[in-house]
Design an enzyme around this catalytic site. Structure first.
Site, PDB file in Angstrom:
ATOM      1  N   ASP A   1       3.425   0.470  12.160  1.00 37.01           N
ATOM      2  CA  ASP A   1       2.221  -0.080  11.523  1.00 37.01           C
ATOM      3  C   ASP A   1       1.933  -1.522  11.948  1.00 37.01           C
ATOM      4  OD1 ASP A   1       2.083   2.352  10.282  1.00 37.01           O
ATOM      5  OD2 ASP A   1       2.904   1.666   8.378  1.00 37.01           O
TER       6      ASP A   1
ATOM      7  N   LYS B   1       0.832  -1.212   0.000  1.00 35.69           N
ATOM      8  CA  LYS B   1       0.000   0.000   0.000  1.00 35.69           C
ATOM      9  C   LYS B   1       0.864   1.258   0.000  1.00 35.69           C
ATOM     10  CE  LYS B   1      -1.874   1.829   3.986  1.00 35.69           C
ATOM     11  NZ  LYS B   1      -1.654   3.274   4.118  1.00 35.69           N
ATOM     12  N   ASN B   2       1.809   1.328   0.946  1.00 35.96           N
ATOM     13  CA  ASN B   2       2.524   2.592   1.115  1.00 35.96           C
ATOM     14  C   ASN B   2       3.533   2.869  -0.001  1.00 35.96           C
ATOM     15  OD1 ASN B   2       0.958   3.214   3.246  1.00 35.96           O
ATOM     16  ND2 ASN B   2       2.445   2.624   4.825  1.00 35.96           N
TER      17      ASN B   2
ATOM     18  N   ARG C   1      -9.253   0.061   3.279  1.00 33.62           N
ATOM     19  CA  ARG C   1      -8.338   1.035   2.677  1.00 33.62           C
ATOM     20  C   ARG C   1      -6.966   0.428   2.458  1.00 33.62           C
ATOM     21  NH1 ARG C   1      -7.563   5.401   6.519  1.00 33.62           N
ATOM     22  NH2 ARG C   1      -5.662   5.348   5.299  1.00 33.62           N
TER      23      ARG C   1
ATOM     24  N   ARG D   1      -0.288  14.633  12.691  1.00 27.15           N
ATOM     25  CA  ARG D   1       0.122  14.476  11.300  1.00 27.15           C
ATOM     26  C   ARG D   1       0.344  15.789  10.536  1.00 27.15           C
ATOM     27  NH1 ARG D   1      -2.415   9.033   8.800  1.00 27.15           N
ATOM     28  NH2 ARG D   1      -0.262   8.877   8.122  1.00 27.15           N
TER      29      ARG D   1
ATOM     30  N   CYS E   1      -5.676   8.155   8.599  1.00 32.50           N
ATOM     31  CA  CYS E   1      -6.105   7.615   9.892  1.00 32.50           C
ATOM     32  C   CYS E   1      -5.871   8.626  11.019  1.00 32.50           C
ATOM     33  CB  CYS E   1      -5.301   6.356  10.215  1.00 32.50           C
ATOM     34  SG  CYS E   1      -5.776   4.934   9.241  1.00 32.50           S
TER      35      CYS E   1
HETATM   36  N1  EPU Z   1       5.972  14.521  10.953  1.00 31.15           N
HETATM   37  C1  EPU Z   1       6.045  15.845  11.255  1.00 31.15           C
HETATM   38  N2  EPU Z   1       6.040  16.750  10.213  1.00 31.15           N
HETATM   39  C2  EPU Z   1       5.967  16.359   8.922  1.00 31.15           C
HETATM   40  C3  EPU Z   1       5.892  14.978   8.628  1.00 31.15           C
HETATM   41  C4  EPU Z   1       5.897  14.076   9.660  1.00 31.15           C
HETATM   42  O1  EPU Z   1       6.108  16.246  12.412  1.00 31.15           O
HETATM   43  O2  EPU Z   1       5.976  17.223   8.042  1.00 31.15           O
HETATM   44  C5  EPU Z   1       5.957  13.544  12.062  1.00 31.15           C
HETATM   45  C6  EPU Z   1       4.602  12.827  12.147  1.00 31.15           C
HETATM   46  O3  EPU Z   1       3.651  13.572  12.843  1.00 31.15           O
HETATM   47  C7  EPU Z   1       4.971  11.542  12.834  1.00 31.15           C
HETATM   48  C8  EPU Z   1       6.370  11.252  12.286  1.00 31.15           C
HETATM   49  O4  EPU Z   1       6.870  12.505  11.806  1.00 31.15           O
HETATM   50  O5  EPU Z   1       5.049  11.728  14.217  1.00 31.15           O
HETATM   51  C9  EPU Z   1       6.403  10.207  11.185  1.00 31.15           C
HETATM   52  O6  EPU Z   1       5.700  10.641  10.078  1.00 31.15           O
HETATM   53  P1  EPU Z   1       6.015  10.179   8.579  1.00 31.15           P
HETATM   54  O7  EPU Z   1       6.016  11.401   7.755  1.00 31.15           O
HETATM   55  O8  EPU Z   1       7.198   9.285   8.530  1.00 31.15           O
HETATM   56  O9  EPU Z   1       4.721   9.334   8.258  1.00 31.15           O
HETATM   57  P2  EPU Z   1       3.799   9.413   6.991  1.00 31.15           P
HETATM   58  O10 EPU Z   1       4.631   9.578   5.778  1.00 31.15           O
HETATM   59  O11 EPU Z   1       2.691  10.385   7.217  1.00 31.15           O
HETATM   60  C10 EPU Z   1       3.916   6.871   6.466  1.00 31.15           C
HETATM   61  C11 EPU Z   1       2.897   5.784   6.293  1.00 31.15           C
HETATM   62  C12 EPU Z   1       2.297   5.420   7.644  1.00 31.15           C
HETATM   63  C13 EPU Z   1       3.421   4.992   8.586  1.00 31.15           C
HETATM   64  C14 EPU Z   1       4.485   6.092   8.676  1.00 31.15           C
HETATM   65  C15 EPU Z   1       5.678   5.686   9.512  1.00 31.15           C
HETATM   66  C16 EPU Z   1       2.040   6.276   4.091  1.00 31.15           C
HETATM   67  C17 EPU Z   1       0.928   6.763   3.253  1.00 31.15           C
HETATM   68  N3  EPU Z   1       1.857   6.277   5.400  1.00 31.15           N
HETATM   69  O12 EPU Z   1       3.194   7.985   7.007  1.00 31.15           O
HETATM   70  O13 EPU Z   1       1.449   4.319   7.407  1.00 31.15           O
HETATM   71  O14 EPU Z   1       2.897   4.760   9.864  1.00 31.15           O
HETATM   72  O15 EPU Z   1       4.947   6.438   7.356  1.00 31.15           O
HETATM   73  O16 EPU Z   1       6.266   4.536   9.010  1.00 31.15           O
HETATM   74  O17 EPU Z   1       3.071   5.859   3.587  1.00 31.15           O
HETATM   75  C18 EPU Z   1      -0.361   2.883   7.773  1.00 31.15           C
HETATM   76  O18 EPU Z   1      -0.061   2.305   6.719  1.00 31.15           O
HETATM   77  O19 EPU Z   1      -1.214   2.436   8.584  1.00 31.15           O
HETATM   78  C19 EPU Z   1       0.280   4.169   8.082  1.00 31.15           C
HETATM   79  C20 EPU Z   1      -0.213   5.024   8.962  1.00 31.15           C
END
Ligand code: EPU
Length: 415
Positions: A304, A22-23, A396, A121, A116
């Site tokens: 995750d 998915k990701n 999803r 976020r 989610c």
């Molecule tokens: N963060 C910030 N500012 C930003 C971006 C992130 O403070 O601009 C913080 C977030 O709030 C969080 C941490 O950094 O505390 C990690 O966020 P990251 O950006 O790495 O996560 P993401 O890209 O929003 C992806 C996956 C998530 C997975 C995380 C961590 C996707 C679409 N989502 O999220 O997947 O948990 O990386 O590995 O790729 C899931 O599949 O259930 C899921 C939530």
């Protein structure tokens, strides 16, 4: 509203084949707009998150043809218009259109993404990086407009190794002038998959999978074919199912290296797990030991899988402790596990699970995707019938979950 109903206690045996990640897919689909021709992506999972991205692509006038798990996207006639909130908020990954449209057209206008409810976020790291590349960011309420006269390569240090920010910077920088470097980049396999896709189109990205990524801007990106890597979180979820109920349960089409943090924990607590080149065979054992888990960025234990493994920890002897370091709100599943008979106490970023406790079926709610997966696993081992509501979260991210579990002996229905 659809529900999932599970009659617990059935052994699981046979083979579950893992779908595309998915990701990864949710980044590859928006990345395809950077291409000036046609891209073909194999092994796309059939989940509602990829459907939502297809909807955004169609809205932008891209042509998409999908047959089974192959998606052909023609981005040559895209109309770069504002992406409305009604579609941007369907999923988190809609924010990859920010980097992709900015990278291709030097302008993007869209609303804040959905996803989610697992924490605040923010997208500050993404926006700061766009500014460092020379873009101007303005926002009115939930609407963001990012535009640049020219995107110029620069050195970007990420305060946190964010998956989303790393991918968005790559997307924005791939056609910029000069060289962009990302320091403290995220190292997740999905990032390598996205970089490989772009390199197949003619991009010049090196270092993906390490904490320093270098992107040398190119003028044009051409047609390519690419395959989505297997979903390590889907694989991990079914490996946990195997630990709970497996009788020679085979989890096929996995890259074992991508799930090492989980495999090592499963072995520590006493699970019978055999590793092949691209599969695992797992058997339930009667006595499992408690353990401690701390979620970390890759290659650490993935956040995750934190909620799914909590179900397994309810069956381990003694007190297990989980420390969630990535998301602030990822224990919503524990309330429902407790309703089913678990003994879990949460405080701030820590959950303490005392086991083993038998679980009993009842009505529970999937508050988010991985909480939903945790409750499916709980329903599979619970005595009696478990009914899960809010299952759109589960659909999803898990391709054909009902079919895959039914095929190996579970009594599970979507109704
Ligand atoms: N963060 C910030 N500012 C930003 C971006 C992130 O403070 O601009 C913080 C977030 O709030 C969080 C941490 O950094 O505390 C990690 O966020 P990251 O950006 O790495 O996560 P993401 O890209 O929003 C992806 C996956 C998530 C997975 C995380 C961590 C996707 C679409 N989502 O999220 O997947 O948990 O990386 O590995 O790729 C899931 O599949 O259930 C899921 C939530």
């Amino acid at each position: 509203m659809q529900k999932i109903t599970i009659h617990g206690g059935q052994k699981l045996s046979g083979t579950i084949t893992i779908s595309g990640a998915k990701n990864s897919a949710v980044a590859l689909i928006p990345a395809s707009v950077l291409c000036d021709e046609q891209t073909t992506i194999f092994n796309v999972p059939n989940i509602s998150d990829t459907d939502a991205l297809k909807e955004i692509l169609s809205y932008l006038n891209a042509k998409i043809v999908q047959e089974k798990d192959t998606m052909v996207i023609d981005s040559s006639n895209i109309i770069n218009k504002e992406i409305p909130e009604s579609i941007s908020k369907k999923l988190r990954a809609s924010y990859y259109f920010m980097g992709a449209l900015l990278g291709k057209y030097k302008k993007v206008s869209m609303y804040f993404p959905g996803g989610c409810p697992i924490g605040e976020r923010p997208i500050n790291l993404h926006l700061k990086a766009f500014e460092m590349l020379g873009a101007k960011v303005t926002n009115e309420g939930n609407k963001y407009t990012v535009e640049a006269e020219e995107l110029k390569g620069t050195e970007i240090y990420l305060d946190f190794a964010s998956v989303g920010a790393t991918i968005n910077i790559i997307l924005a920088a791939v056609k910029a002038t000069g060289v962009t470097t990302i320091e403290n980049a995220a190292k997740e396999p999905e990032i390598v998959n996205v970089a490989t896709f772009l390199n197949n189109m003619g991009a010049k990205i090196t270092g993906a999978g390490t904490s320093k990524i270098k992107i040398k801007g190119v003028k044009k990106l051409h047609s390519c074919v690419h395959e989505v890597i297997p979903d390590r979180i889907e694989a991990g979820t079914y490996m946990i199912a195997g630990a709970l109920l497996g009788e020679n349960l085979k989890i096929a089409n996995v890259i074992p290296e991508h799930v090492e943090a989980l495999t090592s924990k499963l072995k520590d607590i006493g699970v019978d797990i055999k590793e092949g080149t691209d599969y695992f065979i797992i058997n339930k054992v009667n006595k499992l030991k408690s353990t401690n888990i701390k979620t970390l960025i890759y290659p650490g234990f993935p956040t995750d899988l934190q909620q799914p493994i909590t179900t397994l920890l309810t069956q381990c002897e003694g007190k297990s402790k989980i420390k969630e370091t990535i998301w602030e709100n990822r224990f919503l599943n524990t309330e429902y596990l407790n309703l089913m008979g678990a003994k879990i106490e949460t405080k701030n970023d820590t959950a303490v699970i005392s086991g083993p406790t038998p679980l009993k079926g009842c009505e529970v709610k999937a508050t988010d995707l991985r909480a939903g997966a945790c409750l499916v696993l709980a329903g599979l081992i619970a005595e009696g019938i478990t009914t899960i509501t809010n299952v759109e979260h589960i659909l999803r991210g898990y391709d054909q979950i009902i079919q895959k579990l039914t095929n190996v002996g579970a009594k599970i229905e979507l109704n």
